[in-house]
Design a protein around this motif. Structure first.
Motif, PDB file in Angstrom:
ATOM      1  N   GLU A  27      33.537  45.622  36.868  1.00 14.81           N
ATOM      2  CA  GLU A  27      33.705  44.208  37.212  1.00 14.81           C
ATOM      3  C   GLU A  27      32.473  43.404  36.823  1.00 14.81           C
ATOM      4  O   GLU A  27      32.576  42.272  36.331  1.00 14.81           O
ATOM      5  N   ARG A  30      32.668  42.726  33.169  1.00 14.41           N
ATOM      6  CA  ARG A  30      33.629  41.657  32.854  1.00 14.41           C
ATOM      7  C   ARG A  30      33.035  40.280  33.124  1.00 14.41           C
ATOM      8  O   ARG A  30      33.255  39.332  32.378  1.00 14.41           O
ATOM      9  N   ARG A  31      32.327  40.165  34.227  1.00 13.45           N
ATOM     10  CA  ARG A  31      31.802  38.858  34.653  1.00 13.45           C
ATOM     11  C   ARG A  31      30.393  38.586  34.144  1.00 13.45           C
ATOM     12  O   ARG A  31      29.811  37.541  34.452  1.00 13.45           O
ATOM     13  N   ILE A 102      30.431  39.205  44.608  1.00 16.79           N
ATOM     14  CA  ILE A 102      31.434  40.137  45.127  1.00 16.79           C
ATOM     15  C   ILE A 102      30.695  41.303  45.765  1.00 16.79           C
ATOM     16  O   ILE A 102      29.676  41.769  45.247  1.00 16.79           O
ATOM     17  N   VAL A 137      35.704  43.760  48.119  1.00 11.46           N
ATOM     18  CA  VAL A 137      36.686  44.618  47.460  1.00 11.46           C
ATOM     19  C   VAL A 137      36.639  45.994  48.108  1.00 11.46           C
ATOM     20  O   VAL A 137      35.564  46.598  48.220  1.00 11.46           O
ATOM     21  N   VAL A 161      47.496  41.134  38.538  1.00  6.67           N
ATOM     22  CA  VAL A 161      46.776  40.770  39.757  1.00  6.67           C
ATOM     23  C   VAL A 161      47.779  40.103  40.684  1.00  6.67           C
ATOM     24  O   VAL A 161      48.524  39.209  40.263  1.00  6.67           O
ATOM     25  N   TYR A 177      39.797  32.042  43.175  1.00 11.04           N
ATOM     26  CA  TYR A 177      39.334  33.404  42.924  1.00 11.04           C
ATOM     27  C   TYR A 177      40.417  34.214  42.208  1.00 11.04           C
ATOM     28  O   TYR A 177      40.134  34.961  41.269  1.00 11.04           O
ATOM     29  N   ASP A 180      40.749  33.042  38.536  1.00 12.48           N
ATOM     30  CA  ASP A 180      39.578  33.450  37.775  1.00 12.48           C
ATOM     31  C   ASP A 180      39.591  34.955  37.516  1.00 12.48           C
ATOM     32  O   ASP A 180      39.274  35.409  36.415  1.00 12.48           O
ATOM     33  N   THR A 181      39.970  35.726  38.515  1.00 10.76           N
ATOM     34  CA  THR A 181      40.009  37.172  38.371  1.00 10.76           C
ATOM     35  C   THR A 181      41.045  37.598  37.337  1.00 10.76           C
ATOM     36  O   THR A 181      40.803  38.498  36.527  1.00 10.76           O
ATOM     37  N   ARG A 185      40.334  39.174  33.181  1.00 11.90           N
ATOM     38  CA  ARG A 185      41.005  40.394  32.748  1.00 11.90           C
ATOM     39  C   ARG A 185      42.058  40.140  31.673  1.00 11.90           C
ATOM     40  O   ARG A 185      42.628  41.090  31.143  1.00 11.90           O
ATOM     41  N   ILE A 264      45.009  40.582  46.152  1.00 11.93           N
ATOM     42  CA  ILE A 264      44.073  39.622  46.729  1.00 11.93           C
ATOM     43  C   ILE A 264      44.724  38.968  47.943  1.00 11.93           C
ATOM     44  O   ILE A 264      45.840  38.446  47.855  1.00 11.93           O
ATOM     45  N   VAL A 289      41.204  42.916  47.572  1.00 10.84           N
ATOM     46  CA  VAL A 289      40.111  41.968  47.757  1.00 10.84           C
ATOM     47  C   VAL A 289      40.451  41.049  48.924  1.00 10.84           C
ATOM     48  O   VAL A 289      41.536  40.473  48.961  1.00 10.84           O
TER      49      VAL A 289
END
Length: 294
Positions: A27, A30-31, A102, A137, A161, A177, A180-181, A185, A264, A289
């Motif tokens: 993660e 990715r971010r 996170i 998470v 997701v 969130y 964005d998540t 991805r 989530i 999450v």
């Protein structure tokens, strides 16, 4: 909700925490954020940049050292900082959440071959989930990506997701969130709103429709579409599916999360996880999450 500068993973030596650290490393990549590994409740304090972990000759590497080195080999471009503290796990992790985007923790895996799918959240995981100021998470043991033909995990397609949304409290922090998540991805987003239809003679419980429809389900579908419309415009490349379903939210989210990569859910910042969130935390088979919101 925080806008932190790092992703923090709690390490306690369990398989679940090591798999949670692996998830956190992916993660962070990715971010494009650094990863902090935190081992709380230990007697000896170590703080080191990886891969230059300083271990004196003749000493056995700690669980924290081994995790940091393994992750540095698996993610050579990732900045990893590893540290431990004598502070007990819950207050240490809650303090770390204050400057984290996170917080990732492991959750106790079910034992025994006859146990049902899912995992049990330990006391530390539940306490941190209830009090952290950033999204938490929960990752259970075994949550690692395996791909056919030697394809690296970073090249594997992402599973959907899933977002559980209460239309009575459609918090922007939670929705933002989730979008964005899914975007980082390049994954589809499934938004689920579960509700129980009122008795036929009880119209007071029906949610009014923005479009003036008398059918409460139609009103909820229109309300969901209206709530998500500005987020669809903000994330035009993210495929979004909207689902309004009958039943208890916890049950419906568990069903919707089958085959998902991430689930989530939200909680009010001044409160612990609600009934639906606790239900999915205890039974879901994918990482979950919990996002605090006002």
């Amino acid at each position: 909700m925080n806008s932190g500068t790092t992703i923090t993973a709690g390490i306690d030596g369990s398989r679940a925490s090591l798999d949670a650290a692996d998830w956190a490393a992916r993660e962070a990549g990715r971010r494009r954020l650094p990863l902090r590994l935190l081992h709380a409740g230990t007697r000896h304090r170590v703080l080191a940049r990886v891969p230059d972990v300083d271990v004196p000759a003749g000493c056995t590497r700690s669980t924290l050292d081994r995790a940091a080195i393994q992750l540095s080999y698996a993610h050579p471009a990732l900045k990893i900082v590893a540290g431990d503290t004598e502070t007990p796990a819950v207050p240490a992790l809650l303090a770390a959440a204050a400057d984290s985007e996170i917080l990732v923790v492991g959750s106790r895996g079910r034992t025994g071959h006859t146990a049902p799918a899912g995992f049990l959240a330990g006391s530390v995981a539940l306490a941190v989930t209830a009090g952290a100021t950033c999204p938490v998470v929960l990752v259970h043991a075994g949550e690692r990506i395996s791909t056919p033909g030697g394809t690296p995990p970073s090249a594997a397609p992402y599973r959907p997701v899933v977002l559980g949304l209460d239309l009575e409290h459609p918090a922007d922090d939670l929705i933002g969130y989730a979008f964005d998540t899914a975007a980082v991805r390049s994954a589809p987003l499934i938004v689920v709103h579960a509700w129980t239809p009122p008795p036929l003679d009880d119209r007071a419980a029906a949610v009014p429709s923005p479009g003036g429809a008398h059918d409460p389900e139609t009103g909820r579908r229109r309300a969901l579409t209206g709530t998500l419309r500005p987020w669809r415009h903000k994330f035009p490349d993210t495929p979004v599916s909207e689902r309004v379903v009958h039943g208890r939210p916890g049950d419906q989210l568990l069903t919707a999360s089958t085959g998902a990569g991430l689930l989530i859910v939200g909680r009010r910042a001044a409160e612990g996880p609600g009934r639906a969130a606790l239900a999915v935390i205890r039974q879901v088979t994918c990482p979950v999450v919990v996002v605090p919101h006002g």
